[in-house]
Design a protein around this motif. Structure first.
Motif, mmCIF file in Angstrom:
data_model
loop_
_atom_site.group_PDB
_atom_site.id
_atom_site.type_symbol
_atom_site.label_atom_id
_atom_site.label_comp_id
_atom_site.label_asym_id
_atom_site.label_seq_id
_atom_site.Cartn_x
_atom_site.Cartn_y
_atom_site.Cartn_z
ATOM 1 N N ARG A 1 0.828 -1.222 0.000
ATOM 2 C CA ARG A 1 0.000 0.000 0.000
ATOM 3 C C ARG A 1 0.857 1.264 0.000
ATOM 4 N NH1 ARG A 1 -1.573 -3.665 4.169
ATOM 5 N NH2 ARG A 1 -0.164 -2.446 5.402
ATOM 6 N N ASP A 2 1.770 1.373 -0.957
ATOM 7 C CA ASP A 2 2.764 2.447 -0.944
ATOM 8 C C ASP A 2 2.167 3.840 -1.072
ATOM 9 O OD1 ASP A 2 2.204 1.563 -3.588
ATOM 10 O OD2 ASP A 2 3.989 2.581 -4.320
ATOM 11 N N ARG A 3 0.988 3.989 -1.677
ATOM 12 C CA ARG A 3 0.391 5.326 -1.806
ATOM 13 C C ARG A 3 -0.113 5.857 -0.465
ATOM 14 N NH1 ARG A 3 -3.861 5.901 -6.230
ATOM 15 N NH2 ARG A 3 -4.967 4.900 -4.543
ATOM 16 N N LEU A 4 -0.240 4.985 0.528
ATOM 17 C CA LEU A 4 -0.750 5.394 1.832
ATOM 18 C C LEU A 4 0.342 5.828 2.801
ATOM 19 C CD1 LEU A 4 -3.351 2.535 2.397
ATOM 20 C CD2 LEU A 4 -3.767 4.826 1.491
ATOM 21 N N PHE A 5 1.607 5.583 2.448
ATOM 22 C CA PHE A 5 2.701 5.825 3.374
ATOM 23 C C PHE A 5 3.688 6.844 2.806
ATOM 24 C CE2 PHE A 5 1.015 1.712 4.473
ATOM 25 C CZ PHE A 5 0.936 1.796 5.857
ATOM 26 N N PRO A 6 4.352 7.581 3.683
ATOM 27 C CA PRO A 6 5.339 8.563 3.226
ATOM 28 C C PRO A 6 6.502 7.908 2.482
ATOM 29 C CG PRO A 6 4.823 8.880 5.542
ATOM 30 C CD PRO A 6 4.185 7.591 5.125
ATOM 31 N N VAL A 7 7.132 8.675 1.630
ATOM 32 C CA VAL A 7 8.358 8.276 0.933
ATOM 33 C C VAL A 7 9.482 9.091 1.560
ATOM 34 C CG1 VAL A 7 9.574 8.318 -1.274
ATOM 35 C CG2 VAL A 7 7.132 7.741 -1.198
ATOM 36 N N PHE A 8 10.597 8.431 1.877
ATOM 37 C CA PHE A 8 11.728 9.095 2.516
ATOM 38 C C PHE A 8 12.892 9.205 1.538
ATOM 39 C CE2 PHE A 8 15.743 9.041 4.837
ATOM 40 C CZ PHE A 8 15.558 10.109 5.707
ATOM 41 N N GLU A 9 13.554 10.347 1.560
ATOM 42 C CA GLU A 9 14.745 10.605 0.753
ATOM 43 C C GLU A 9 15.762 11.290 1.666
ATOM 44 O OE1 GLU A 9 16.510 10.066 -2.780
ATOM 45 O OE2 GLU A 9 14.326 10.019 -2.805
ATOM 46 N N GLY A 10 16.949 10.700 1.818
ATOM 47 C CA GLY A 10 17.928 11.327 2.699
ATOM 48 C C GLY A 10 19.263 10.610 2.676
ATOM 49 N N HIS A 11 19.972 10.703 3.801
ATOM 50 C CA HIS A 11 21.306 10.109 3.935
ATOM 51 C C HIS A 11 21.473 9.468 5.310
ATOM 52 C CE1 HIS A 11 22.166 12.810 0.587
ATOM 53 N NE2 HIS A 11 23.184 12.019 0.334
ATOM 54 N N LEU A 12 22.201 8.389 5.331
ATOM 55 C CA LEU A 12 22.709 7.795 6.564
ATOM 56 C C LEU A 12 24.160 8.222 6.629
ATOM 57 C CD1 LEU A 12 22.764 5.744 8.955
ATOM 58 C CD2 LEU A 12 23.354 4.005 7.265
ATOM 59 N N THR A 13 24.539 8.925 7.696
ATOM 60 C CA THR A 13 25.924 9.365 7.826
ATOM 61 C C THR A 13 26.529 8.880 9.128
ATOM 62 O OG1 THR A 13 25.289 11.485 8.809
ATOM 63 C CG2 THR A 13 25.599 11.456 6.433
ATOM 64 N N ALA A 14 27.810 8.643 9.067
ATOM 65 C CA ALA A 14 28.598 8.324 10.254
ATOM 66 C C ALA A 14 29.763 9.302 10.264
ATOM 67 C CB ALA A 14 29.105 6.892 10.198
ATOM 68 N N SER A 15 30.059 9.838 11.446
ATOM 69 C CA SER A 15 31.173 10.777 11.581
ATOM 70 C C SER A 15 31.759 10.644 12.983
ATOM 71 C CB SER A 15 30.712 12.212 11.321
ATOM 72 O OG SER A 15 29.687 12.575 12.213
ATOM 73 N N PRO A 16 33.035 11.014 13.142
ATOM 74 C CA PRO A 16 33.653 10.915 14.460
ATOM 75 C C PRO A 16 32.936 11.809 15.470
ATOM 76 C CG PRO A 16 35.308 11.306 12.767
ATOM 77 C CD PRO A 16 33.967 11.500 12.126
ATOM 78 N N ALA A 17 32.813 11.308 16.674
ATOM 79 C CA ALA A 17 32.247 12.078 17.786
ATOM 80 C C ALA A 17 33.327 12.209 18.848
ATOM 81 C CB ALA A 17 31.003 11.390 18.336
ATOM 82 N N GLU A 18 33.013 12.901 19.904
ATOM 83 C CA GLU A 18 33.977 13.127 20.978
ATOM 84 C C GLU A 18 34.495 11.804 21.535
ATOM 85 O OE1 GLU A 18 33.763 15.527 25.097
ATOM 86 O OE2 GLU A 18 32.794 16.478 23.367
ATOM 87 N N GLY A 19 35.746 11.798 21.858
ATOM 88 C CA GLY A 19 36.359 10.585 22.383
ATOM 89 C C GLY A 19 36.552 9.592 21.253
ATOM 90 N N ASP A 20 36.310 8.350 21.532
ATOM 91 C CA ASP A 20 36.457 7.288 20.537
ATOM 92 C C ASP A 20 35.075 6.808 20.111
ATOM 93 O OD1 ASP A 20 38.175 5.899 18.929
ATOM 94 O OD2 ASP A 20 38.546 4.291 20.376
ATOM 95 N N ALA A 21 34.181 7.739 19.838
ATOM 96 C CA ALA A 21 32.792 7.415 19.521
ATOM 97 C C ALA A 21 32.473 7.841 18.087
ATOM 98 C CB ALA A 21 31.856 8.107 20.501
ATOM 99 N N THR A 22 31.299 7.433 17.622
ATOM 100 C CA THR A 22 30.824 7.757 16.273
ATOM 101 C C THR A 22 29.402 8.267 16.347
ATOM 102 O OG1 THR A 22 32.216 6.038 15.308
ATOM 103 C CG2 THR A 22 30.367 6.813 13.967
ATOM 104 N N LEU A 23 29.143 9.356 15.646
ATOM 105 C CA LEU A 23 27.790 9.880 15.516
ATOM 106 C C LEU A 23 27.162 9.224 14.296
ATOM 107 C CD1 LEU A 23 25.542 11.909 16.339
ATOM 108 C CD2 LEU A 23 26.591 13.501 14.706
ATOM 109 N N LEU A 24 26.025 8.581 14.497
ATOM 110 C CA LEU A 24 25.270 7.953 13.422
ATOM 111 C C LEU A 24 23.990 8.760 13.236
ATOM 112 C CD1 LEU A 24 25.268 5.369 11.600
ATOM 113 C CD2 LEU A 24 23.790 4.346 13.343
#
Length: 191
Positions: A95-118
């Motif tokens: 039922r694709d006409r009933l639901f939103p369509v998403f367009e974007g990006h999944l990004t990963a980048s360094p965060a403070e310390g030894d962490a990653t921002l997703l």
């Protein structure tokens, strides 16, 4: 007399979490098999087409939940020393006409310390014209926010599991992933 058509409503939305994993490891896992990080089951055909089947879920409370099957397309990764970005596009199957369509990006980048921002950021198009606008105001936006939050948590868990599978043989317990969510009007659709 000409009938005015309303431009589709697009809403900007983003959800993010910080993972207690080094960016280099997260980037490598995403580069090696991005489909396995966004979908439960991945076939060789899916990998070749860069289209993956998954489902988005929303907890309705009182033991109720809604899940919708989606097809996720992943574009070519954009990689640098400080960011990995995967273009994403998904739409409901069935039922694709009933639901939103998403367009974007999944990004990963360094965060403070030894962490990653997703982060997953992009826009979703509200379906069904004026009826969809009304529904989006009542409950649709809440469902979109919960779906994106759940998606980011699922991706973080899959990445965490794969990094730990590659780096340790000891048992591991994935960390909870508190997700930050933002939303704003994206303006009318181009066209």
């Amino acid at each position: 007399m000409a009938v005015a058509t309303l431009a589709p409503v697009k809403r900007a939305i983003e959800a993010s979490t910080t993972m207690s994993l080094p960016f280099e490891l997260v980037r490598q896992v995403l580069a090696d098999d991005p489909g396995a990080m966004v979908a439960e089951i991945v076939t060789p055909e899916d990998r070749a087409a860069r289209r993956f089947r998954s489902s988005l879920g929303v907890d309705l409370g009182a033991g109720g939940a809604v899940r919708q099957a989606v097809e996720i397309e992943i574009g070519s990764p954009q990689v640098s020393d400080s960011v990995m970005s995967l273009p994403l596009h998904w739409r409901a199957t069935g039922r694709d006409r009933l639901f939103p369509v998403f367009e974007g990006h999944l990004t990963a980048s360094p965060a403070e310390g030894d962490a990653t921002l997703l982060m997953v950021a992009g826009t979703y198009t509200v379906p069904l014209g004026p009826v969809g606008r009304f529904g989006d105001g009542l409950i649709g936006r809440r469902l979109a926010r919960q779906s994106l939050t759940s998606f980011v948590e699922d991706v973080a868990r899959r990445i965490d599991a794969e990094v730990h599978r590659r780096t340790t043989s000891a048992q591991w317990n994935p960390a909870p992933y508190p997700v930050s969510l933002r939303e704003s009007a994206a303006g009318p659709a181009p066209g």
